[in-house]
Design a protein around this motif. Structure first.
Motif, PDB file in Angstrom:
ATOM      1  N   PRO A  14      29.974  46.158 -10.708  1.00 56.04           N
ATOM      2  CA  PRO A  14      28.785  45.658 -10.028  1.00 56.04           C
ATOM      3  C   PRO A  14      28.724  44.147  -9.875  1.00 56.04           C
ATOM      4  O   PRO A  14      28.337  43.650  -8.810  1.00 56.04           O
ATOM      5  CB  PRO A  14      27.637  46.178 -10.892  1.00 56.04           C
ATOM      6  N   SER A  15      29.126  43.383 -10.893  1.00 55.80           N
ATOM      7  CA  SER A  15      29.022  41.923 -10.795  1.00 55.80           C
ATOM      8  C   SER A  15      29.908  41.377  -9.675  1.00 55.80           C
ATOM      9  O   SER A  15      29.515  40.452  -8.958  1.00 55.80           O
ATOM     10  CB  SER A  15      29.376  41.250 -12.127  1.00 55.80           C
ATOM     11  N   LEU A  41      21.505  42.165 -23.076  1.00 61.87           N
ATOM     12  CA  LEU A  41      22.840  42.655 -22.728  1.00 61.87           C
ATOM     13  C   LEU A  41      23.789  42.540 -23.915  1.00 61.87           C
ATOM     14  O   LEU A  41      24.549  43.475 -24.206  1.00 61.87           O
ATOM     15  CB  LEU A  41      23.399  41.882 -21.530  1.00 61.87           C
ATOM     16  N   ALA A  42      23.749  41.398 -24.609  1.00 61.39           N
ATOM     17  CA  ALA A  42      24.623  41.189 -25.768  1.00 61.39           C
ATOM     18  C   ALA A  42      24.376  42.267 -26.827  1.00 61.39           C
ATOM     19  O   ALA A  42      25.326  42.766 -27.445  1.00 61.39           O
ATOM     20  CB  ALA A  42      24.414  39.798 -26.351  1.00 61.39           C
ATOM     21  N   GLY A  43      23.112  42.639 -27.006  1.00 66.40           N
ATOM     22  CA  GLY A  43      22.775  43.695 -27.958  1.00 66.40           C
ATOM     23  C   GLY A  43      23.382  45.042 -27.587  1.00 66.40           C
ATOM     24  O   GLY A  43      23.570  45.911 -28.432  1.00 66.40           O
ATOM     25  N   LEU A  44      23.697  45.200 -26.314  1.00 67.41           N
ATOM     26  CA  LEU A  44      24.331  46.428 -25.827  1.00 67.41           C
ATOM     27  C   LEU A  44      25.844  46.273 -25.716  1.00 67.41           C
ATOM     28  O   LEU A  44      26.533  47.167 -25.228  1.00 67.41           O
ATOM     29  CB  LEU A  44      23.768  46.804 -24.452  1.00 67.41           C
ATOM     30  N   GLY A  45      26.348  45.092 -26.145  1.00 68.85           N
ATOM     31  CA  GLY A  45      27.781  44.826 -26.053  1.00 68.85           C
ATOM     32  C   GLY A  45      28.224  44.474 -24.636  1.00 68.85           C
ATOM     33  O   GLY A  45      29.382  44.674 -24.278  1.00 68.85           O
ATOM     34  N   LEU A  46      27.293  43.936 -23.842  1.00 67.57           N
ATOM     35  CA  LEU A  46      27.567  43.614 -22.437  1.00 67.57           C
ATOM     36  C   LEU A  46      27.362  42.134 -22.161  1.00 67.57           C
ATOM     37  O   LEU A  46      26.743  41.425 -22.961  1.00 67.57           O
ATOM     38  CB  LEU A  46      26.639  44.423 -21.527  1.00 67.57           C
ATOM     39  N   THR A  47      27.856  41.697 -21.038  1.00 60.24           N
ATOM     40  CA  THR A  47      27.654  40.337 -20.534  1.00 60.24           C
ATOM     41  C   THR A  47      27.185  40.459 -19.086  1.00 60.24           C
ATOM     42  O   THR A  47      27.243  41.553 -18.513  1.00 60.24           O
ATOM     43  CB  THR A  47      28.975  39.540 -20.561  1.00 60.24           C
ATOM     44  N   THR A  50      29.740  42.243 -17.145  1.00 61.01           N
ATOM     45  CA  THR A  50      29.926  43.682 -17.394  1.00 61.01           C
ATOM     46  C   THR A  50      28.616  44.458 -17.278  1.00 61.01           C
ATOM     47  O   THR A  50      28.581  45.641 -17.595  1.00 61.01           O
ATOM     48  CB  THR A  50      30.549  43.924 -18.781  1.00 61.01           C
ATOM     49  N   ASP A  51      27.557  43.794 -16.814  1.00 57.23           N
ATOM     50  CA  ASP A  51      26.251  44.433 -16.627  1.00 57.23           C
ATOM     51  C   ASP A  51      26.402  45.635 -15.695  1.00 57.23           C
ATOM     52  O   ASP A  51      26.971  45.504 -14.611  1.00 57.23           O
ATOM     53  CB  ASP A  51      25.279  43.413 -16.023  1.00 57.23           C
ATOM     54  N   PRO A  52      25.911  46.814 -16.084  1.00 58.25           N
ATOM     55  CA  PRO A  52      26.051  47.986 -15.221  1.00 58.25           C
ATOM     56  C   PRO A  52      25.091  47.987 -14.021  1.00 58.25           C
ATOM     57  O   PRO A  52      25.240  48.811 -13.129  1.00 58.25           O
ATOM     58  CB  PRO A  52      25.759  49.160 -16.149  1.00 58.25           C
ATOM     59  N   THR A  53      24.124  47.072 -14.006  1.00 61.08           N
ATOM     60  CA  THR A  53      23.178  46.986 -12.893  1.00 61.08           C
ATOM     61  C   THR A  53      22.938  45.522 -12.571  1.00 61.08           C
ATOM     62  O   THR A  53      22.373  44.787 -13.371  1.00 61.08           O
ATOM     63  CB  THR A  53      21.831  47.654 -13.254  1.00 61.08           C
ATOM     64  N   PHE A  65      23.364  46.758  -7.299  1.00 56.23           N
ATOM     65  CA  PHE A  65      24.731  47.201  -7.493  1.00 56.23           C
ATOM     66  C   PHE A  65      24.795  47.849  -8.868  1.00 56.23           C
ATOM     67  O   PHE A  65      24.514  47.206  -9.871  1.00 56.23           O
ATOM     68  CB  PHE A  65      25.697  46.015  -7.375  1.00 56.23           C
ATOM     69  N   GLN A  66      25.123  49.143  -8.897  1.00 53.62           N
ATOM     70  CA  GLN A  66      25.109  49.858 -10.165  1.00 53.62           C
ATOM     71  C   GLN A  66      26.421  50.585 -10.397  1.00 53.62           C
ATOM     72  O   GLN A  66      27.013  51.133  -9.479  1.00 53.62           O
ATOM     73  CB  GLN A  66      23.938  50.827 -10.248  1.00 53.62           C
ATOM     74  N   ARG A  67      26.849  50.515 -11.649  1.00 54.57           N
ATOM     75  CA  ARG A  67      28.053  51.255 -12.047  1.00 54.57           C
ATOM     76  C   ARG A  67      27.636  52.702 -12.281  1.00 54.57           C
ATOM     77  O   ARG A  67      26.657  52.977 -12.964  1.00 54.57           O
ATOM     78  CB  ARG A  67      28.673  50.649 -13.302  1.00 54.57           C
ATOM     79  N   VAL A  68      28.395  53.598 -11.705  1.00 57.30           N
ATOM     80  CA  VAL A  68      28.138  55.026 -11.879  1.00 57.30           C
ATOM     81  C   VAL A  68      29.347  55.605 -12.612  1.00 57.30           C
ATOM     82  O   VAL A  68      30.437  55.676 -12.052  1.00 57.30           O
ATOM     83  CB  VAL A  68      27.917  55.714 -10.508  1.00 57.30           C
TER      84      VAL A  68
END
Length: 142
Positions: A14-15, A41-47, A50-53, A65-68
Motif C-alpha cells: 500500500p505505501s 503502528l510500532a505497537g503492531l510491529g509496523l511502520t 509497512t502500514d496495511p492501510t 490503499f489496503q493490503r488484502v
C-alpha cells in the motif's frame, strides 16, 4: 443520496502504490502520520512503509490503499465506498436496482453490482477505509 467517500485500491504494498498516485494526481498527498499513529503502528510491529492501510487525500474523494492478505481475483481490485445516512435503506434500494449483498461486516456492508463488482455501503461519519477482514480500531486512523 450517497456520496463517494473514498476509492479503495487493493494492493500488495500500500505505501508504494499510495506514493505513486499521490505523485500522479495534482493536490493529492499521502495522509501524514502523527506521533500517535507511528506509535500505534510500532505497537503492531509496523511502520508507515509497512502500514496495511495508507490514505491519500486531495480535493476529491480520498484514495485508500489496503493490503488484502488473501487476494481473491474473482472480485475487483478497486471499489467505491458509499457513505449514507441509513445503511439498511440503501442496501435495500441498491438491491432493488439489481445489486446483491455479499456480506455484512462491522462498519460496512459489501455489495455486488449487477456484473459482480464489489462496493461498500458505510454509515456517514464512520471511520474511513475499513480493510476487509480487519476490525474497527485496527485500521489506520486519520
Amino acid at each position: 443520496m450517497p456520496i463517494i467517500r473514498e476509492i479503495v485500491f487493493e494492493s500488495s504494498i500500500p505505501s508504494r502504490l499510495a506514493a505513486f498516485w499521490a505523485s500522479v494526481l495534482d493536490d493529492y498527498a499521502v495522509r501524514p502520520y502523527d506521533d500517535a499513529e507511528i506509535a500505534r503502528l510500532a505497537g503492531l510491529g509496523l511502520t508507515p512503509e509497512t502500514d496495511p492501510t495508507v490514505m491519500v487525500d486531495g480535493p476529491g474523494p480520498s484514495l485508500c490503499f489496503q493490503r488484502v492478505p488473501s487476494r481473491d481475483y474473482t472480485n475487483n481490485r478497486i471499489h467505491l465506498d458509499l457513505a449514507v445516512d441509513d445503511v439498511a435503506t440503501w442496501v435495500e434500494r441498491v438491491a432493488s436496482l439489481g445489486a446483491r449483498m455479499e456480506r455484512r461486516e462491522t462498519g460496512y456492508t459489501v455489495m455486488k453490482d449487477p456484473e459482480g463488482n464489489q462496493f461498500c455501503i458505510t454509515l456517514t461519519g464512520v471511520a474511513e477505509c475499513l480493510p476487509m477482514g480487519i476490525a474497527p480500531g485496527q485500521q489506520r486512523k486519520g
